[in-house]
Design a protein around this motif. Structure first.
Motif, mmCIF file in Angstrom:
data_model
loop_
_atom_site.group_PDB
_atom_site.id
_atom_site.type_symbol
_atom_site.label_atom_id
_atom_site.label_comp_id
_atom_site.label_asym_id
_atom_site.label_seq_id
_atom_site.Cartn_x
_atom_site.Cartn_y
_atom_site.Cartn_z
ATOM 1 N N MET A 147 0.829 -1.211 0.000
ATOM 2 C CA MET A 147 0.000 0.000 0.000
ATOM 3 C C MET A 147 0.860 1.258 0.000
ATOM 4 N N TYR A 148 1.916 1.245 0.799
ATOM 5 C CA TYR A 148 2.782 2.428 0.885
ATOM 6 C C TYR A 148 3.535 2.696 -0.420
ATOM 7 N N PHE A 149 4.063 1.646 -1.043
ATOM 8 C CA PHE A 149 5.012 1.848 -2.144
ATOM 9 C C PHE A 149 4.490 1.475 -3.534
ATOM 10 N N VAL A 150 3.396 0.711 -3.632
ATOM 11 C CA VAL A 150 2.927 0.270 -4.950
ATOM 12 C C VAL A 150 1.461 0.637 -5.168
ATOM 13 N N ILE A 151 0.581 0.037 -4.395
ATOM 14 C CA ILE A 151 -0.864 0.172 -4.639
ATOM 15 C C ILE A 151 -1.340 1.596 -4.418
ATOM 16 N N GLY A 152 -0.846 2.241 -3.381
ATOM 17 C CA GLY A 152 -1.342 3.564 -3.025
ATOM 18 C C GLY A 152 -0.946 4.668 -3.980
ATOM 19 N N VAL A 153 0.165 4.492 -4.713
ATOM 20 C CA VAL A 153 0.692 5.577 -5.558
ATOM 21 C C VAL A 153 -0.311 6.001 -6.634
ATOM 22 N N PRO A 154 -0.819 5.087 -7.476
ATOM 23 C CA PRO A 154 -1.796 5.524 -8.491
ATOM 24 C C PRO A 154 -3.110 6.005 -7.889
ATOM 25 N N ILE A 155 -3.513 5.441 -6.725
ATOM 26 C CA ILE A 155 -4.745 5.880 -6.079
ATOM 27 C C ILE A 155 -4.615 7.330 -5.614
ATOM 28 N N VAL A 156 -3.467 7.667 -5.036
ATOM 29 C CA VAL A 156 -3.220 9.049 -4.605
ATOM 30 C C VAL A 156 -3.278 9.982 -5.808
ATOM 31 N N TRP A 157 -2.624 9.575 -6.893
ATOM 32 C CA TRP A 157 -2.622 10.404 -8.107
ATOM 33 C C TRP A 157 -4.033 10.599 -8.633
ATOM 34 N N ALA A 158 -4.809 9.517 -8.712
ATOM 35 C CA ALA A 158 -6.178 9.594 -9.232
ATOM 36 C C ALA A 158 -7.062 10.448 -8.328
ATOM 37 N N THR A 159 -6.908 10.308 -7.013
ATOM 38 C CA THR A 159 -7.705 11.081 -6.062
ATOM 39 C C THR A 159 -7.401 12.571 -6.191
ATOM 40 N N LYS A 160 -6.116 12.913 -6.294
ATOM 41 C CA LYS A 160 -5.734 14.320 -6.435
ATOM 42 C C LYS A 160 -6.245 14.899 -7.751
ATOM 43 N N ALA A 161 -6.153 14.098 -8.829
ATOM 44 C CA ALA A 161 -6.609 14.566 -10.134
ATOM 45 C C ALA A 161 -8.111 14.817 -10.126
ATOM 46 N N LEU A 162 -8.857 13.882 -9.537
ATOM 47 C CA LEU A 162 -10.316 14.030 -9.480
ATOM 48 C C LEU A 162 -10.713 15.209 -8.609
ATOM 49 N N THR A 163 -10.042 15.355 -7.464
ATOM 50 C CA THR A 163 -10.329 16.473 -6.568
ATOM 51 C C THR A 163 -10.043 17.800 -7.254
ATOM 52 N N SER A 164 -8.917 17.866 -7.951
ATOM 53 C CA SER A 164 -8.544 19.083 -8.665
ATOM 54 C C SER A 164 -9.556 19.403 -9.761
ATOM 55 N N PHE A 165 -10.016 18.359 -10.465
ATOM 56 C CA PHE A 165 -10.998 18.554 -11.535
ATOM 57 C C PHE A 165 -12.307 19.115 -10.990
ATOM 58 N N LEU A 166 -12.785 18.527 -9.883
ATOM 59 C CA LEU A 166 -14.074 18.944 -9.328
ATOM 60 C C LEU A 166 -14.007 20.342 -8.727
ATOM 61 N N THR A 167 -12.916 20.646 -8.029
ATOM 62 C CA THR A 167 -12.792 21.968 -7.420
ATOM 63 C C THR A 167 -12.561 23.047 -8.479
ATOM 64 N N GLY A 168 -12.045 22.658 -9.634
ATOM 65 C CA GLY A 168 -11.760 23.633 -10.693
ATOM 66 C C GLY A 168 -12.905 23.842 -11.666
ATOM 67 N N MET A 169 -14.000 23.108 -11.509
ATOM 68 C CA MET A 169 -15.115 23.239 -12.439
ATOM 69 C C MET A 169 -15.779 24.609 -12.303
ATOM 70 N N GLN A 170 -16.144 25.188 -13.427
ATOM 71 C CA GLN A 170 -16.815 26.477 -13.443
ATOM 72 C C GLN A 170 -17.986 26.436 -14.425
ATOM 73 N N GLY A 171 -18.993 27.268 -14.181
ATOM 74 C CA GLY A 171 -20.068 27.497 -15.132
ATOM 75 C C GLY A 171 -20.724 26.264 -15.695
ATOM 76 N N SER A 172 -20.620 26.121 -17.028
ATOM 77 C CA SER A 172 -21.304 25.029 -17.723
ATOM 78 C C SER A 172 -20.789 23.664 -17.275
ATOM 79 N N GLY A 173 -19.528 23.605 -16.863
ATOM 80 C CA GLY A 173 -18.987 22.329 -16.378
ATOM 81 C C GLY A 173 -19.739 21.832 -15.168
ATOM 82 N N LYS A 174 -20.068 22.744 -14.245
ATOM 83 C CA LYS A 174 -20.839 22.365 -13.072
ATOM 84 C C LYS A 174 -22.233 21.895 -13.454
ATOM 85 N N LEU A 175 -22.848 22.603 -14.385
ATOM 86 C CA LEU A 175 -24.188 22.219 -14.832
ATOM 87 C C LEU A 175 -24.195 20.815 -15.410
#
Length: 360
Positions: A147-175
């Protein structure tokens, strides 16, 4: 293969364990915030009851990844899976893998514990140590390192990417996002598609993104409110759209909807799936789009109308719910066919027979 792995069964078991915790923690935060509380940063300084409620809720939210990981591992491997699962949830929290990492860690360590229980053979004198020492320790060390060195790495990346995408949505994207999520919630009234949207919203809640949770809560109430509005319109305009049995079902579905129980609409959808489901999807799409556009957020994942006042931008939460419910109700009233005369006569005949039986 996936069927044998029973992914859905284990995930639903974990969610059933997690929900009381997440609802309680969310309500503690909401009540504390409404009364002016803040998270306690320094316990050596003075603090009040609202501060204690908010802080307790935040601590509870921190338990969600360990609880869901432990519950999944328990569902797969019974009691020996609990401790390793809890450890995987703690690792997911510490490395930033969050809810998704906790789920994945719970599944992997649960299956690993099951393999150890089945295939690991030890001397007779050590058999008593298997469930409480050997299996938990070995599985926690091996899967924990992964979990520390293999499995967790892509999950952390995916979670950060999704969080960044959702927090960055504006206007029509939110709709668009709110509309799509609303459609998923309103499609099958608590079924698999609805569960996917619900699980996603719960995961985002753990990452501090509260808007998808509000969409889930509000849209879950739209179908029962929508069919109720359609019934009211049919009475106002004296155009029958439902038979007596369906009207009775709506009378049950409405109070269930107040408590965010969408399943009360299923008997109606079973009779007329095309019109009920299509109007539900449209109503939930409107509700979800408005909710996201108005930046409505919910820290509580369940509770129906009782938690709407605790949402951020609560007036717009009510407006979104009303708009979606009206959209569904008006559309359903417009496209729903009148009950056939034969059906109405059958209902009247059944009522007449029932009254005769009661009289005698």
């Amino acid at each position: 293969m996936l069927k044998k792995m029973q992914l859905k069964k284990h995930a639903l078991t974990a969610i059933s364990y997690m929900l009381p915790l997440v609802v309680t923690a969310g309500l503690l935060i909401a009540i504390g915030n409404l009364t002016g509380g803040k998270v306690i940063a320094d316990y050596s300084q003075s603090y009040n009851i609202p501060d204690a409620l908010v802080s307790l809720g935040v601590l509870g939210m921190g338990l969600l990844s360990p609880v869901i990981a432990g519950a999944i591992a328990y569902s797969i491997a019974d009691r020996p899976g609990i401790a390793p699962g809890l450890f995987m949830g703690l690792i997911a929290n510490s490395i930033g893998a969050g809810f998704l990492g906790g789920m994945l860690g719970g599944f992997i360590v649960g299956w690993f514990v099951l393999v150890l229980k089945t295939h690991l053979h030890v001397p007779k004198w050590a058999e008593g140590l298997m469930p409480m020492l050997i299996v938990p320790l070995v599985s926690t060390v091996i899967i924990g390192v992964l979990m520390y060195f293999v499995i967790g790495v892509p999950i952390v990346w995916a979670t950060k990417a999704l969080t960044s995408f959702l927090t960055g949505m504006q206007g029509s994207g939110k709709l668009v996002f709110g509309g799509i999520m609303g459609i998923m919630v309103g499609f099958d009234f608590g079924g698999p598609v609805n569960k996917v949207a619900s699980l996603f919203a719960d995961g985002m809640l753990l990452e501090g993104i509260y808007q998808p949770e509000a969409v889930k809560v509000l849209c879950s109430m739209v179908p029962p409110f929508g069919v109720t509005i359609a019934l009211v319109l049919s009475k106002l305009f004296r155009k029958p759209k439902f038979n007596k049995e369906e009207e009775d079902n709506i009378g049950i579905a409405f109070p269930m909807g107040i408590c965010m129980i969408t399943e009360g609409v299923i008997p109606l959808a079973a009779v007329d799936p095309l019109r009920i489901i299509s109007s539900s999807m449209v109503g939930c799409m409107v509700c979800g789009a408005f909710s996201m556009m108005f930046d409505v957020g919910s820290r509580v994942p369940s509770g129906g109308m009782f938690i709407v006042p605790t949402m951020t931008n609560a007036p717009f939460a009510f407006l979104s719910l009303l708009s979606g419910s009206l959209a569904m109700g008006i559309l359903l009233f417009a496209i729903r066919k009148e009950p056939s005369q034969e059906m109405l006569e059958e209902v009247e005949e059944e009522e007449l027979n029932l009254s005769e039986i009661t009289f005698h």
